[in-house]
Design a protein around this motif. Structure first.
Motif, PDB file in Angstrom:
ATOM      1  N   ARG A  61       0.862  -1.164   0.044  1.00 46.72           N
ATOM      2  CA  ARG A  61       0.017  -0.045  -0.064  1.00 46.72           C
ATOM      3  C   ARG A  61       0.917   1.486  -0.031  1.00 46.72           C
ATOM      4  NH1 ARG A  61      -2.415   3.830   3.553  1.00 46.72           N
ATOM      5  NH2 ARG A  61      -1.418   2.692   5.342  1.00 46.72           N
ATOM      6  N   ARG A  63       2.424   4.975   0.769  1.00 47.74           N
ATOM      7  CA  ARG A  63       2.310   5.950   1.678  1.00 47.74           C
ATOM      8  C   ARG A  63       1.507   6.870   1.700  1.00 47.74           C
ATOM      9  NH1 ARG A  63       8.533   5.250   4.114  1.00 47.74           N
ATOM     10  NH2 ARG A  63       8.457   2.884   4.400  1.00 47.74           N
ATOM     11  N   SER A  65      -2.590   8.883   2.431  1.00 50.85           N
ATOM     12  CA  SER A  65      -3.699   8.501   3.461  1.00 50.85           C
ATOM     13  C   SER A  65      -4.931   7.947   2.877  1.00 50.85           C
ATOM     14  CB  SER A  65      -4.473   9.887   3.731  1.00 50.85           C
ATOM     15  OG  SER A  65      -5.157  10.762   2.707  1.00 50.85           O
ATOM     16  N   TRP A  66      -5.632   7.063   3.844  1.00 51.28           N
ATOM     17  CA  TRP A  66      -6.913   6.305   3.568  1.00 51.28           C
ATOM     18  C   TRP A  66      -7.787   7.260   2.724  1.00 51.28           C
ATOM     19  CZ3 TRP A  66      -6.613   1.102   2.704  1.00 51.28           C
ATOM     20  CH2 TRP A  66      -5.849   0.409   3.675  1.00 51.28           C
ATOM     21  N   ARG A  67      -7.894   8.467   3.233  1.00 52.36           N
ATOM     22  CA  ARG A  67      -8.821   9.103   2.643  1.00 52.36           C
ATOM     23  C   ARG A  67      -8.578   9.579   1.060  1.00 52.36           C
ATOM     24  NH1 ARG A  67      -9.632  15.364   5.510  1.00 52.36           N
ATOM     25  NH2 ARG A  67     -10.480  13.566   7.125  1.00 52.36           N
ATOM     26  N   SER A  68      -7.373   9.656   0.791  1.00 53.86           N
ATOM     27  CA  SER A  68      -6.745   9.985  -0.508  1.00 53.86           C
ATOM     28  C   SER A  68      -7.245   8.862  -1.591  1.00 53.86           C
ATOM     29  CB  SER A  68      -5.567  10.463  -0.799  1.00 53.86           C
ATOM     30  OG  SER A  68      -5.219  11.412  -0.105  1.00 53.86           O
ATOM     31  N   LEU A  69      -7.186   7.510  -0.961  1.00 53.37           N
ATOM     32  CA  LEU A  69      -7.225   6.052  -1.594  1.00 53.37           C
ATOM     33  C   LEU A  69      -8.967   6.113  -1.728  1.00 53.37           C
ATOM     34  CD1 LEU A  69      -4.879   3.942  -0.005  1.00 53.37           C
ATOM     35  CD2 LEU A  69      -4.641   4.717  -2.149  1.00 53.37           C
ATOM     36  N   ALA A  70      -9.594   6.498  -0.683  1.00 54.23           N
ATOM     37  CA  ALA A  70     -11.112   6.331  -0.713  1.00 54.23           C
ATOM     38  C   ALA A  70     -11.580   7.265  -1.668  1.00 54.23           C
ATOM     39  CB  ALA A  70     -11.765   6.486   0.343  1.00 54.23           C
ATOM     40  N   SER A 171      -2.199  13.986  -3.209  1.00 49.22           N
ATOM     41  CA  SER A 171      -1.904  12.848  -2.121  1.00 49.22           C
ATOM     42  C   SER A 171      -0.157  12.681  -1.878  1.00 49.22           C
ATOM     43  CB  SER A 171      -2.613  11.504  -2.629  1.00 49.22           C
ATOM     44  OG  SER A 171      -1.772  11.122  -3.709  1.00 49.22           O
ATOM     45  N   TRP A 182      -4.662  -0.072  -4.517  1.00 53.27           N
ATOM     46  CA  TRP A 182      -5.275  -0.077  -3.381  1.00 53.27           C
ATOM     47  C   TRP A 182      -6.639   0.965  -3.306  1.00 53.27           C
ATOM     48  CZ3 TRP A 182      -4.543  -2.645   1.208  1.00 53.27           C
ATOM     49  CH2 TRP A 182      -3.452  -3.459   1.177  1.00 53.27           C
ATOM     50  N   ALA A 183      -6.854   1.861  -4.184  1.00 58.74           N
ATOM     51  CA  ALA A 183      -7.952   2.678  -4.410  1.00 58.74           C
ATOM     52  C   ALA A 183      -8.879   1.746  -4.688  1.00 58.74           C
ATOM     53  CB  ALA A 183      -7.690   3.884  -5.195  1.00 58.74           C
ATOM     54  N   PHE A 186     -11.841   0.805  -2.644  1.00 57.28           N
ATOM     55  CA  PHE A 186     -13.015   1.761  -2.338  1.00 57.28           C
ATOM     56  C   PHE A 186     -13.906   1.918  -3.503  1.00 57.28           C
ATOM     57  CE2 PHE A 186      -9.390   2.763   0.649  1.00 57.28           C
ATOM     58  CZ  PHE A 186     -10.286   2.683   1.874  1.00 57.28           C
TER      59      PHE A 186
END
Length: 310
Positions: A61, A63, A65-70, A171, A182-183, A186
Motif C-alpha cells: 500500500r 504511503r 492517506s486512506w482518505r486519498s485512496l477512498a 496525495s 489499493w484505491a 473503495f
C-alpha cells in the motif's frame, strides 16, 4: 539530460509507450463487446475487483492517506468508469467515448486553477476552445452514436477523472500502480451496491453464471491489461524519462480508439466525426506541446552567440 527537447528515448521504450497507448485505445472497443453480456455497473465492479485481487497481496500500500485512496477509488471507480460504462451501454459509441473522455485533461487544468491558484495561460485558453468546439460539433451532429445523455455521462466521467487526477496529485503518490490497486478497495463496494440497486440480483447472478469467455477476457483486459500493465509500464517510463518526452504519445489514444471501433465494430466515421476528433486532439496537442516548443525556442535563443559588431 532533463530537457525533453534534447532527451533521447530508446526505441524499445518508445515501443513500450505505444504498447500502452494501444491497450488504452482498444480498451473502448473491449468495453463495448463486454457490455453485450455484462450489465455496466456489474462490469465496472468486476473490473476493480480483479484489479484489487490478488494484486493487493503482492503490491505494498502506498504511503498516502486512506482518505486519498477512498476519494480516488470512488471518483475513478464509480464516477469515471461506472458512468462511462453506462454511457457506452447504447448511448455513445466507443470511438466517440474514447475522444470525449479526453476532456479530462482540461477539467484537470481548470481544477488546478481553482484549487492550486494556477493561472490559465493563453495557449491553454486556445487549446480549451478547440476542444469545446469539437464537443459542440458532436452535439450538433448527435445521432445514435452520441446521444445527449451518453455525451453528458461521458463528460461527467471525464470530470470525475479530472478530480481524481487532482486527488492523486495532492496525495503525493509516486507509485501510481499501487495507488490504483489499493484505491480499488473503495471502488468495488459502492459499484456492487449500485449494481444491486439498479440492475438487480437476478441480472447480476444471470450475467455471472452465463457470461462467456469473451466477457471474462474483457474483464481481465480491463483489470490486468488496462490497469496492471498500463499503469506499471507508464509509471516505469515516466520514472526514466521526462514527462514531456513520453506523454505526447497519449494523444494517440482517441485515434486508436476510433480506428479500432471502426475496424472491429464497424462504427461509421463521417466527416463531422473526423473534424470533431481533429479539434479535440488538436486542443490536446496544443496544451501538451506548446510549453515544450516554447522551452526549445528559449533554449535556442540562449545558446545562439550574439552577432559580432559590424
Amino acid at each position: 539530460m532533463n530537457d525533453a527537447g534534447h532527451h533521447r528515448v530508446p526505441l524499445s521504450h518508445l515501443l513500450l509507450a505505444l504498447g500502452v497507448v494501444l491497450v488504452w485505445g482498444t480498451n473502448f472497443t473491449v468495453i463495448r463487446v463486454a457490455l453485450d453480456e455484462l450489465p455496466p455497473l456489474l462490469f465496472a465492479a468486476l473490473r476493480f475487483f480483479f484489479a484489487l485481487v490478488p494484486a493487493a497481496f503482492f503490491i505494498r500500500r502506498p504511503r498516502v492517506s486512506w482518505r486519498s485512496l477512498a476519494a480516488y477509488g470512488v471518483l475513478i471507480g464509480v464516477g469515471q468508469f461506472g458512468l462511462l460504462y453506462i454511457a457506452m451501454d447504447g448511448f455513445i459509441s466507443p470511438g466517440l467515448a474514447s475522444l470525449v473522455v479526453q476532456s479530462h485533461v482540461f477539467f484537470t487544468i481548470v481544477l488546478a486553477m481553482l484549487f492550486s491558484g494556477e493561472a490559465l495561460r493563453p495557449f491553454q485558453i486556445v487549446a480549451l476552445s478547440l476542444s469545446v468546439l469539437g464537443i459542440a460539433l458532436i452535439i450538433e451532429h448527435g445521432d445514435a452514436s452520441a446521444t445527449l445523455f451518453g455525451l453528458a455521462l461521458t463528460l461527467v466521467a471525464a470530470l470525475c477523472w479530472g478530480i481524481g487526477n487532482h486527488v492523486a496529485k495532492a496525495s503525493g503518490a509516486t507509485d501510481m500502480l499501487g495507488f490504483v490497486v489499493w484505491a480499488s478497495l473503495f471502488a468495488v463496494p459502492p459499484l456492487f451496491l449500485l449494481a444491486l440497486a439498479a440492475e438487480g440480483w437476478p441480472a447480476i447472478a444471470g450475467a455471472i453464471l452465463h457470461a462467456g469467455p469473451t466477457a471474462w477476457a474483457a474483464v481481465l483486459w480491463q483489470s490486468v491489461g488496462n490497469t496492471m500493465f498500463g499503469y506499471a509500464a507508464w509509471g516505469w517510463l515516466l520514472a526514466r524519462h521526462p514527462a514531456a518526452a513520453i506523454t505526447p504519445t497519449a494523444m494517440l489514444v482517441p485515434v486508436v480508439g476510433m480506428a479500432t471501433s471502426a475496424l472491429v465494430l464497424g462504427e461509421a466515421l463521417p466527416a463531422w466525426k473526423i473534424a470533431a476528433a481533429a479539434l479535440v486532439i488538436g486542443g490536446l496537442a496544443l496544451n501538451m506541446l506548446w510549453p515544450r516548443a516554447a522551452r526549445l525556442v528559449l533554449t535556442s535563443r540562449a545558446s545562439t552567440p550574439p552577432s559580432p559588431p559590424s
